[in-house]
Design a protein around this motif. Structure first.
Motif, PDB file in Angstrom:
ATOM      1  N   PRO A   1       0.826  -1.182   0.000  1.00  9.09           N
ATOM      2  CA  PRO A   1       0.000   0.000   0.000  1.00  9.09           C
ATOM      3  C   PRO A   1       0.873   1.249   0.000  1.00  9.09           C
ATOM      4  O   PRO A   1       2.035   1.203   0.367  1.00  9.09           O
ATOM      5  CB  PRO A   1      -0.784  -0.126   1.333  1.00  9.09           C
ATOM      6  CG  PRO A   1      -0.698  -1.569   1.698  1.00  9.09           C
ATOM      7  CD  PRO A   1       0.600  -2.041   1.170  1.00  9.09           C
ATOM      8  N   ALA A   2       0.266   2.375  -0.431  1.00  9.74           N
ATOM      9  CA  ALA A   2       1.042   3.612  -0.541  1.00  9.74           C
ATOM     10  C   ALA A   2       1.538   4.080   0.814  1.00  9.74           C
ATOM     11  O   ALA A   2       2.558   4.767   0.909  1.00  9.74           O
ATOM     12  CB  ALA A   2       0.184   4.696  -1.190  1.00  9.74           C
ATOM     13  N   ASP A   3       0.815   3.729   1.868  1.00 13.88           N
ATOM     14  CA  ASP A   3       1.188   4.229   3.190  1.00 13.88           C
ATOM     15  C   ASP A   3       1.426   3.068   4.147  1.00 13.88           C
ATOM     16  O   ASP A   3       0.697   2.873   5.114  1.00 13.88           O
ATOM     17  CB  ASP A   3       0.096   5.163   3.719  1.00 13.88           C
ATOM     18  CG  ASP A   3       0.547   5.915   4.967  1.00 13.88           C
ATOM     19  OD1 ASP A   3       1.772   6.062   5.166  1.00 13.88           O
ATOM     20  OD2 ASP A   3      -0.321   6.339   5.747  1.00 13.88           O
ATOM     21  N   GLY A   4       2.433   2.270   3.874  1.00 14.62           N
ATOM     22  CA  GLY A   4       2.798   1.195   4.768  1.00 14.62           C
ATOM     23  C   GLY A   4       1.972  -0.060   4.560  1.00 14.62           C
ATOM     24  O   GLY A   4       1.166  -0.170   3.648  1.00 14.62           O
TER      25      GLY A   4
ATOM     26  N   PRO B   1       3.099   3.112   8.205  1.00 16.33           N
ATOM     27  CA  PRO B   1       2.469   4.331   7.694  1.00 16.33           C
ATOM     28  C   PRO B   1       3.173   5.564   8.262  1.00 16.33           C
ATOM     29  O   PRO B   1       3.873   5.472   9.277  1.00 16.33           O
ATOM     30  CB  PRO B   1       1.027   4.224   8.202  1.00 16.33           C
ATOM     31  CG  PRO B   1       1.107   3.328   9.396  1.00 16.33           C
ATOM     32  CD  PRO B   1       2.224   2.359   9.108  1.00 16.33           C
ATOM     33  N   VAL B   2       2.995   6.693   7.611  1.00 22.83           N
ATOM     34  CA  VAL B   2       3.686   7.918   8.029  1.00 22.83           C
ATOM     35  C   VAL B   2       3.408   8.238   9.491  1.00 22.83           C
ATOM     36  O   VAL B   2       4.299   8.650  10.233  1.00 22.83           O
ATOM     37  CB  VAL B   2       3.277   9.104   7.128  1.00 22.83           C
ATOM     38  CG1 VAL B   2       3.830  10.408   7.669  1.00 22.83           C
ATOM     39  CG2 VAL B   2       3.762   8.878   5.705  1.00 22.83           C
ATOM     40  N   SER B   3       2.180   8.016   9.930  1.00 22.62           N
ATOM     41  CA  SER B   3       1.817   8.351  11.311  1.00 22.62           C
ATOM     42  C   SER B   3       2.559   7.510  12.341  1.00 22.62           C
ATOM     43  O   SER B   3       2.672   7.895  13.505  1.00 22.62           O
ATOM     44  CB  SER B   3       0.311   8.178  11.516  1.00 22.62           C
ATOM     45  OG  SER B   3      -0.064   6.816  11.276  1.00 22.62           O
ATOM     46  N   MET B   4       3.072   6.338  11.925  1.00 24.35           N
ATOM     47  CA  MET B   4       3.778   5.441  12.846  1.00 24.35           C
ATOM     48  C   MET B   4       5.266   5.335  12.550  1.00 24.35           C
ATOM     49  O   MET B   4       5.970   4.557  13.187  1.00 24.35           O
ATOM     50  CB  MET B   4       3.165   4.031  12.779  1.00 24.35           C
ATOM     51  CG  MET B   4       1.714   3.948  13.169  1.00 24.35           C
ATOM     52  SD  MET B   4       1.060   2.260  12.994  1.00 24.35           S
ATOM     53  CE  MET B   4       2.052   1.388  14.197  1.00 24.35           C
ATOM     54  N   LEU B   5       5.750   6.125  11.579  1.00 21.44           N
ATOM     55  CA  LEU B   5       7.129   5.960  11.145  1.00 21.44           C
ATOM     56  C   LEU B   5       8.131   6.287  12.239  1.00 21.44           C
ATOM     57  O   LEU B   5       9.145   5.596  12.400  1.00 21.44           O
ATOM     58  CB  LEU B   5       7.394   6.832   9.913  1.00 21.44           C
ATOM     59  CG  LEU B   5       8.768   6.694   9.276  1.00 21.44           C
ATOM     60  CD1 LEU B   5       9.055   5.245   8.899  1.00 21.44           C
ATOM     61  CD2 LEU B   5       8.879   7.595   8.054  1.00 21.44           C
ATOM     62  N   GLY B   6       7.863   7.316  13.008  1.00 26.94           N
ATOM     63  CA  GLY B   6       8.774   7.665  14.096  1.00 26.94           C
ATOM     64  C   GLY B   6       8.935   6.523  15.086  1.00 26.94           C
ATOM     65  O   GLY B   6      10.045   6.208  15.522  1.00 26.94           O
ATOM     66  N   ARG B   7       7.807   5.858  15.413  1.00 27.54           N
ATOM     67  CA  ARG B   7       7.862   4.721  16.329  1.00 27.54           C
ATOM     68  C   ARG B   7       8.640   3.562  15.713  1.00 27.54           C
ATOM     69  O   ARG B   7       9.433   2.896  16.379  1.00 27.54           O
ATOM     70  CB  ARG B   7       6.443   4.280  16.662  1.00 27.54           C
ATOM     71  CG  ARG B   7       6.346   3.213  17.748  1.00 27.54           C
ATOM     72  CD  ARG B   7       4.922   2.709  17.907  1.00 27.54           C
ATOM     73  NE  ARG B   7       3.968   3.806  18.022  1.00 27.54           N
ATOM     74  CZ  ARG B   7       2.653   3.639  17.976  1.00 27.54           C
ATOM     75  NH1 ARG B   7       2.133   2.424  17.810  1.00 27.54           N
ATOM     76  NH2 ARG B   7       1.837   4.672  18.087  1.00 27.54           N
ATOM     77  N   GLY B   8       8.423   3.327  14.409  1.00 27.09           N
ATOM     78  CA  GLY B   8       9.133   2.233  13.740  1.00 27.09           C
ATOM     79  C   GLY B   8      10.623   2.470  13.663  1.00 27.09           C
ATOM     80  O   GLY B   8      11.422   1.553  13.886  1.00 27.09           O
ATOM     81  N   VAL B   9      11.019   3.715  13.344  1.00 23.57           N
ATOM     82  CA  VAL B   9      12.441   4.051  13.294  1.00 23.57           C
ATOM     83  C   VAL B   9      13.063   3.906  14.676  1.00 23.57           C
ATOM     84  O   VAL B   9      14.180   3.396  14.832  1.00 23.57           O
ATOM     85  CB  VAL B   9      12.634   5.481  12.752  1.00 23.57           C
ATOM     86  CG1 VAL B   9      14.079   5.933  12.912  1.00 23.57           C
ATOM     87  CG2 VAL B   9      12.235   5.544  11.296  1.00 23.57           C
ATOM     88  N   GLY B  10      12.338   4.339  15.697  1.00 23.83           N
ATOM     89  CA  GLY B  10      12.846   4.217  17.064  1.00 23.83           C
ATOM     90  C   GLY B  10      13.037   2.767  17.470  1.00 23.83           C
ATOM     91  O   GLY B  10      14.044   2.420  18.098  1.00 23.83           O
TER      92      GLY B  10
ATOM     93  N   LEU C   1       7.776  -9.135   3.981  1.00 26.44           N
ATOM     94  CA  LEU C   1       8.403  -7.847   3.676  1.00 26.44           C
ATOM     95  C   LEU C   1       7.654  -7.106   2.573  1.00 26.44           C
ATOM     96  O   LEU C   1       7.083  -7.718   1.672  1.00 26.44           O
ATOM     97  CB  LEU C   1       9.854  -8.040   3.246  1.00 26.44           C
ATOM     98  CG  LEU C   1      10.840  -8.457   4.335  1.00 26.44           C
ATOM     99  CD1 LEU C   1      12.245  -8.573   3.745  1.00 26.44           C
ATOM    100  CD2 LEU C   1      10.837  -7.483   5.495  1.00 26.44           C
ATOM    101  N   PRO C   2       7.650  -5.777   2.626  1.00 27.60           N
ATOM    102  CA  PRO C   2       6.972  -4.995   1.588  1.00 27.60           C
ATOM    103  C   PRO C   2       7.658  -5.178   0.240  1.00 27.60           C
ATOM    104  O   PRO C   2       8.887  -5.189   0.149  1.00 27.60           O
ATOM    105  CB  PRO C   2       7.108  -3.554   2.080  1.00 27.60           C
ATOM    106  CG  PRO C   2       8.296  -3.567   2.983  1.00 27.60           C
ATOM    107  CD  PRO C   2       8.288  -4.915   3.641  1.00 27.60           C
ATOM    108  N   GLY C   3       6.861  -5.299  -0.814  1.00 25.41           N
ATOM    109  CA  GLY C   3       7.405  -5.421  -2.162  1.00 25.41           C
ATOM    110  C   GLY C   3       7.507  -4.068  -2.813  1.00 25.41           C
ATOM    111  O   GLY C   3       6.813  -3.784  -3.794  1.00 25.41           O
ATOM    112  N   ALA C   4       8.370  -3.202  -2.261  1.00 28.81           N
ATOM    113  CA  ALA C   4       8.500  -1.838  -2.758  1.00 28.81           C
ATOM    114  C   ALA C   4       8.844  -1.849  -4.249  1.00 28.81           C
ATOM    115  O   ALA C   4       9.663  -2.631  -4.711  1.00 28.81           O
ATOM    116  CB  ALA C   4       9.579  -1.101  -1.978  1.00 28.81           C
TER     117      ALA C   4
END
Length: 453
Positions: free
Chosen positions: A5-8, A134-143, A191-194
């Motif tokens: 999906p476009a957002d995660g 998704p963008v809203s959770m990206l900070g948590r994922g990076v952390g 894994l995402p198929g980017a």
């Protein structure tokens, strides 16, 4: 599975993808730090000097460093999941070869092969994180990802101690095989198929990049061991690196991400990462030798006491991650690296008769300082890049970490050659200087413009 999906990714695939990413990167980072505490055992097993056996660490890290940026570019070109899966398979095979090594030369060669796989994993780890959440959770994922990296690096000695308490050094590598096969099966599905960019891969640039880093770090190592020709090699490496950067200036998505380094916050965060991880590498190699050879602690006791580092790192990273976006990353980095430097200075002058409680407290202080720095700094690098350049940002993040760790390991080898038993204390003092430099660079981010989103 197919595209993303476009957002995660949707749950529960997002959680399974995060698990696959975490297990693979943890194995790669653990493998480097486990080898540090295994060095005394390897020296004894192969009857080789420390200055030679340290290449069981250096060969792995140098191979990764030489291939990180090319693997990141390859991931952008043909797809992140493809490169990641192939890298994980090579890493597992390399671990099996290490476990079967009959002599020091074979072990070092197997570590080079294993490093090829680790480079593929580590180079696009951050990009997969960005495409998973998704963008809203990206900070948590990076952390979370930064926490896994930091905790794995620090937990290596404890894992090594546990394994060495019940088995010989070969199991330090063999335990990766079943875990890696499980991670590979999960990665293929979750894994995402980017979407690949379909851009032509720059084979000439990749070869130039690998040659530059190998010549640079091998040359420095030889120079520090008294071979004048080594400095000629190092200068040749710098020349090739300069040519590579110049070559990349006009490219829209260059192998060396000079386009991303024009972003001030990213350039400062990458510089801070190099210096901080150089301090960490010096520390992680010096401490086992200081505690085992100078202080007379057993390898098991050394590893168990060093558990304080990852525990403290986890607590500090959780704290800094919870405040991400509300407290500037530069402030966390400045405070964290100052705490780390103070702890390293204490270690440099630590008496051999120091009680275990004091040693554990000093190790916990190292973990607190590094935990405060690592997660916010990694987030700065990944969040500052446009989404379409997530592969370049991921490669830059991994390159900064490995450049510092490899440089620290090479310098440590030179210190063993020149300073002998005094090398661990001198290394800890030098690590404190690098930590203070990382603190200054982190604080410089406070005066910059807001990050790109």
């Amino acid at each position: 599975m197919g595209g993303e999906p476009a957002d995660g990714l949707p749950a529960p695939r997002r959680q399974l993808s995060a698990l696959a990413i975490a297990v693979a990167i943890a194995m790669c980072v653990l493998d480097a730090s486990i080898a540090n505490i295994a060095l005394p055992a390897l020296v004894s097993a192969f009857d080789a000097p420390p200055s030679r056996m340290i290449w069981a660490v250096n060969a792995y890290q140098l191979t990764i460093l030489a291939l990180l940026l090319p693997m990141a570019a390859l991931g952008e070109s043909i797809g992140f999941r493809r490169v990641y899966g192939a890298g994980l398979a090579i890493f597992v095979a390399g671990a099996g070869l290490c476990a079967l090594a009959p002599d020091a030369s074979f072990l070092i060669a197997a570590r080079v092969f294993q490093g090829i796989g680790a480079a593929a994993i580590m180079s696009i780890n951050g990009a997969l994180v960005r495409h998973t959440y998704p963008v809203s959770m990206l900070g948590r994922g990076v952390g979370l990802n930064a926490l896994v990296v930091a905790a794995s690096a620090a937990a290596g000695p404890a894992v090594a101690a546990g394994i060495l308490s019940v088995a010989d050094w070969r199991w330090l590598f063999a335990f990766n095989v079943p875990i890696g096969l499980g991670a590979l099966a999960l990665a293929v599905w979750a894994l995402p198929g980017a979407t690949a960019s379909r851009a032509r891969f720059d084979w000439a640039g990749a070869a130039l990049n690998a040659a530059a880093f190998v010549l640079l770090f091998l040359g420095i190592d030889k120079g520090l061991h008294g071979h004048p020709a080594g400095w000629v090699m190092a200068l040749s490496g710098l020349t090739l690196l300069a040519a590579l950067v110049w070559r990349a200036r006009a490219h829209p998505a260059p192998l060396v991400p000079v386009d991303l380094l024009r972003i001030r916050s990213m350039a400062l965060a990458a510089s801070a990462a190099v210096t901080a991880f150089m301090a960490q590498a010096l520390t992680m190699i010096a401490l086992p030798f200081l505690m085992h050879v100078v202080f007379g602690r057993s390898l098991v006791e050394t590893g168990l006491m060093m558990v304080a580092w990852p525990v403290a790192t986890g607590m500090a990273a959780s704290f800094s991650g919870s405040l991400t976006g509300r407290v500037p990353a530069g402030l966390f980095g400045g405070v964290g690296m100052t705490v780390f430097a103070a702890a390293l200075a204490a270690w440099a002058f630590m008496p051999a008769s120091a009680p275990p409680a004091l040693l554990v407290a000093a190790l916990a202080s190292c973990g607190i300082g590094f935990g405060l720095f690592q997660s916010p700094n990694a987030r700065d690098i990944l969040m500052a890049a446009p989404r379409g350049r997530s592969g370049g940002a991921s490669g830059l993040l991994a390159s900064g970490r490995l450049a510092g760790q490899t440089a620290g390991a090479v310098v440590m080898g030179g210190m063993f050659h020149f300073a002998g038993d005094n090398a661990p204390r001198l290394a800890l003092g030098l690590a404190a200087v690098f930590a203070l430099l990382a603190a200054a660079i982190s604080l410089a981010k406070l005066g910059g413009a807001p990050q790109r989103r």
